[in-house]
Design a protein around this motif. Structure first.
Motif, mmCIF file in Angstrom:
data_model
loop_
_atom_site.group_PDB
_atom_site.id
_atom_site.type_symbol
_atom_site.label_atom_id
_atom_site.label_comp_id
_atom_site.label_asym_id
_atom_site.label_seq_id
_atom_site.Cartn_x
_atom_site.Cartn_y
_atom_site.Cartn_z
ATOM 1 N N PRO A 183 -11.090 -39.508 -25.150
ATOM 2 C CA PRO A 183 -10.018 -38.437 -25.462
ATOM 3 C C PRO A 183 -10.605 -37.556 -26.873
ATOM 4 N N GLU A 184 -11.484 -38.256 -27.368
ATOM 5 C CA GLU A 184 -12.099 -37.361 -28.579
ATOM 6 C C GLU A 184 -13.443 -36.731 -28.518
ATOM 7 N N TYR A 218 -10.211 -37.511 -13.883
ATOM 8 C CA TYR A 218 -9.517 -38.654 -13.345
ATOM 9 C C TYR A 218 -9.789 -39.925 -14.128
ATOM 10 N N LEU A 219 -8.816 -40.782 -14.602
ATOM 11 C CA LEU A 219 -8.901 -41.993 -15.226
ATOM 12 C C LEU A 219 -8.872 -43.068 -14.627
ATOM 13 N N THR A 235 -4.972 -37.841 -15.502
ATOM 14 C CA THR A 235 -6.408 -37.389 -16.050
ATOM 15 C C THR A 235 -6.358 -37.183 -17.264
ATOM 16 N N MET A 236 -7.823 -37.056 -17.873
ATOM 17 C CA MET A 236 -7.908 -36.793 -19.169
ATOM 18 C C MET A 236 -6.940 -35.735 -19.943
ATOM 19 N N PHE A 237 -6.663 -34.520 -19.382
ATOM 20 C CA PHE A 237 -5.712 -33.525 -19.713
ATOM 21 C C PHE A 237 -4.775 -33.571 -18.897
ATOM 22 N N SER A 238 -3.347 -33.470 -19.316
ATOM 23 C CA SER A 238 -2.145 -33.396 -18.806
ATOM 24 C C SER A 238 -2.006 -31.933 -18.121
ATOM 25 N N CYS A 290 -13.712 -31.411 -17.239
ATOM 26 C CA CYS A 290 -13.626 -31.923 -17.777
ATOM 27 C C CYS A 290 -15.019 -32.226 -18.455
ATOM 28 N N LEU A 291 -15.402 -32.022 -19.518
ATOM 29 C CA LEU A 291 -16.898 -32.121 -20.126
ATOM 30 C C LEU A 291 -16.709 -32.877 -21.268
ATOM 31 N N THR A 292 -18.008 -33.397 -21.695
ATOM 32 C CA THR A 292 -18.129 -34.253 -22.693
ATOM 33 C C THR A 292 -19.048 -33.499 -23.580
#
Length: 301
Positions: free
Chosen positions: A10-11, A43-44, A52-55, A61-63
């Motif tokens: 998440p960070e 997806y987690l 998913t990582m973002f509600s 979803c990028l790192t």
């Protein structure tokens, strides 16, 4: 040179490009980073109905972002993909969007198709039993636009890259991106285990990925704009809402490269290109057309 590890947490993940997002890692030119990324949806769990990582997800979803010391606009960030390893599962959807292509194909009204895949041993097998070969790459490698504020991750951009979705950028490739903001602020993600040129259904085999990249800076690019050297050859790109313009942009840069390689004028470069340069539709899925030109290694001797 140092090697860093950057897992997807998440960070360390975002779903937009924004030049004001603080870097989650800062490296020196020449350093390597082993980057973990989730699939495009974040997806987690190993299922399409999972959390998913973002509600309230706005984009991929990028790192990142990853800052590179000394990077400034006017320079080029070279991203060398040393290894690209997919996770053990992925997914593909099609006939989800109502757009010109799905209307022409008669599938805009659904029902949508949703496949899940088991990935391993160089292949992926769908829940329906079909098996395809994989050739993993990252769909997104890019930097924020120069303008402040959040920007969508969906369209590719001639400045900074982003959602290029080029299946030729496999392990062993080096992608050159003009730096848009101080520090570069590179984002990576949108892993694809397999994709055809065009990404015609709107998604590839979307999957988690572990990618080892080496990041270097250049103040003297061989050609302007986004370009790459892959195991197959030299690659130049064009992005535009107009397919003709995207094609012309990709070819214009390729002709510049040919002129510098062979010391010829532009018409002669075009004549040399005609027997050997391939034009490929990179993707039609991202609101902005992508076209890339490929000059195979050794095609002109």
């Amino acid at each position: 040179m140092a090697e860093h590890r950057l897992p997807a947490t998440p960070e360390t993940t975002v779903d937009v490009f924004d030049r004001d997002t603080a870097p989650v890692l800062t490296v020196d030119p020449g350093d390597s980073v082993v980057v973990g990324s989730l699939d495009a949806a974040g997806y987690l769990e190993r299922r399409l109905t999972g959390p998913t990582m973002f509600s309230d997800r706005r984009g991929h979803c990028l790192t990142g972002p990853i800052a590179v010391r000394g990077a400034e606009p006017g320079m080029v960030l070279q991203v060398h993909f040393a290894s690209i390893t997919p996770g053990d599962w992925g997914w593909t959807t099609a006939a989800v969007k109502d757009n010109a292509l799905t209307r022409r194909l008669g599938v805009a009204g659904g029902p949508a198709a949703r496949l899940t895949w088991d990935i391993g041993d160089g292949t992926a097998t769908s829940n329906l039993g079909h098996t395809v070969a994989i050739a993993p790459f990252l769909g997104v490698a890019g930097m924020p636009p120069t303008e402040p504020g959040p920007h969508s991750t969906i369209p590719p951009r001639a400045a900074g890259g982003g959602n290029i979705d080029c299946r030729d950028l496999v392990a062993g490739s080096t992608l050159s991106l003009p730096v848009t903001v101080p520090g570069a602020l590179l984002h990576l993600g949108d892993g694809h285990a397999a994709q055809g040129h065009g990404e015609v259904g709107g998604t590839a085999i979307e999957c988690p990925m572990t990618t080892r990249v080496t990041l270097t800076l250049s103040a003297d690019p061989v050609v302007p704009g986004i370009h790459a050297e892959t195991p197959e050859g030299r690659v130049t790109f064009g992005f535009d809402a107009d397919l003709n313009q995207a094609t012309a942009d990709a070819m214009d840069t390729m002709l510049t490269w040919l002129q510098r390689l062979h010391g010829v004028d532009k018409p002669t470069a075009l004549a040399l290109a005609s027997p050997v340069v391939d034009l490929r539709i990179t993707q039609i899925a991202n609101e902005t057309w992508g076209v890339h030109a490929v000059l195979p290694h050794g095609a002109i001797r």
